[in-house]
Design an enzyme around this catalytic site. Structure first.
Site, PDB file in Angstrom:
ATOM      1  N   SER A 108       0.847  -1.193   0.000  1.00 48.79           N
ATOM      2  CA  SER A 108       0.000   0.000   0.000  1.00 48.79           C
ATOM      3  C   SER A 108       0.878   1.238   0.000  1.00 48.79           C
ATOM      4  O   SER A 108       2.037   1.187   0.436  1.00 48.79           O
ATOM      5  CB  SER A 108      -0.896   0.007   1.247  1.00 48.79           C
ATOM      6  N   TYR A 138      -2.818  -0.386  10.480  1.00 47.85           N
ATOM      7  CA  TYR A 138      -2.623  -0.756   9.072  1.00 47.85           C
ATOM      8  C   TYR A 138      -1.278  -0.243   8.574  1.00 47.85           C
ATOM      9  O   TYR A 138      -0.531  -0.967   7.903  1.00 47.85           O
ATOM     10  CB  TYR A 138      -3.769  -0.191   8.243  1.00 47.85           C
TER      11      TYR A 138
END
Length: 275
Positions: free
Chosen positions: A133, A146
């Protein structure tokens, strides 16, 4: 003969789209899901689909066995994709919620990857693709769990690539920004499960977070469809020497560049504007 590809996290979004398209293109795709209903739906489309829960060691072992039974013992490409986001300020995040985030987003990937590496070494080739990501490159508020899992994945994957340099195996990272999926919907459920919004000093910002997670429209004008991730995945499959990193979406290119050139204080000022 086209490659055999194991893809995790195929219930929706990137994993499902890539599995469906690669299957249509003639690859031997084995899609994996945790939810039995999603497995049934994919099988009804003609895909090979197995149950694989990255939080469960036995499920990972059984999933590998089921995959090999479907592919004749080969796994040419492993696409580690299954993940979720746990929102909330780190000071409000129960340690167990952080453990759960890492269990799914890192430890399960590690266990699956460890199981696949000997198979690839024995067959003399293989590619491991990690779906990371933009939040593995830069951090944003209220995404600490995250962020941490993806930063850890980046270091893990760089190390793995170095350790496999003397083998015929290749390791690559795909680093998307915003992609259309059920990611926000799932994140909202995790927020409500673990964060006591009323008791937090961040409750005003949390309301903005909930509003964002509850929207059905794209979270950003830069949001792309899942086919944006299929493109680099296909490039990795086709390449004899795939690149270590593939940026996807404009935010990843922008923040990847800014992280290299801006002083930390300037980048912090920019990133702090997002909720």
């Amino acid at each position: 003969m086209k490659e055999t590809i194991l893809i995790t996290g195929c219930s929706s979004g990137i994993g499902r789209f890539c599995a469906e398209q690669l299957h249509k293109d003639g690859y031997t795709v084995v899609a994996s899901c945790r939810n039995p209903d999603d497995i049934t739906a994919l099988r009804q489309q003609g895909l090979n689909c197995i149950q694989l829960d990255l939080d469960d060691t036995d499920s990972i072992k059984q999933g590998i066995e089921a995959c090999l039974a479907l592919t004749g013992g080969r796994i040419d490409v492993l696409f580690n994709n299954a993940a979720y986001g746990q929102p909330g300020a780190l000071e409000d995040l129960p340690t167990q919620a952080l453990r759960q985030q890492f269990e799914t987003n890192l430890f399960g990937w590690h266990e699956l990857t460890r199981a696949v590496i000997p198979i690839m070494l024995k067959q003399g080739s293989g590619k491991i693709v990690q779906n990371s990501s933009v939040l593995g490159l830069v951090a944003m508020k209220y995404r600490g769990a995250y962020n941490a899992s993806k930063f850890a994945l980046e270091g893990y994957t760089d190390t793995l690539r170095l350790e496999l340099q003397d083998t015929p195996l290749h390791v690559s990272l795909i680093e998307p920004g915003p992609i259309e999926s059920h990611f926000r919907e799932n994140a909202k459920l995790k927020f409500e499960q673990h964060i006591d919004m009323a008791a937090s000093r961040h409750h005003v910002s949390y309301q903005q977070t909930l509003d964002r997670l509850g929207k059905s429209s794209p979270s950003s004008k830069f949001t792309l469809a899942p086919d944006a991730v299929l493109s680099p995945l296909q490039a990795i499959i086709d390449s004899k020497r795939p690149k270590p990193r593939y940026y996807v979406t404009q935010p990843t290119h922008i923040f990847g560049f800014l992280r290299r050139v801006l002083p930390v204080s300037w980048l912090d000022q920019l990133l702090s504007k997002s909720n």
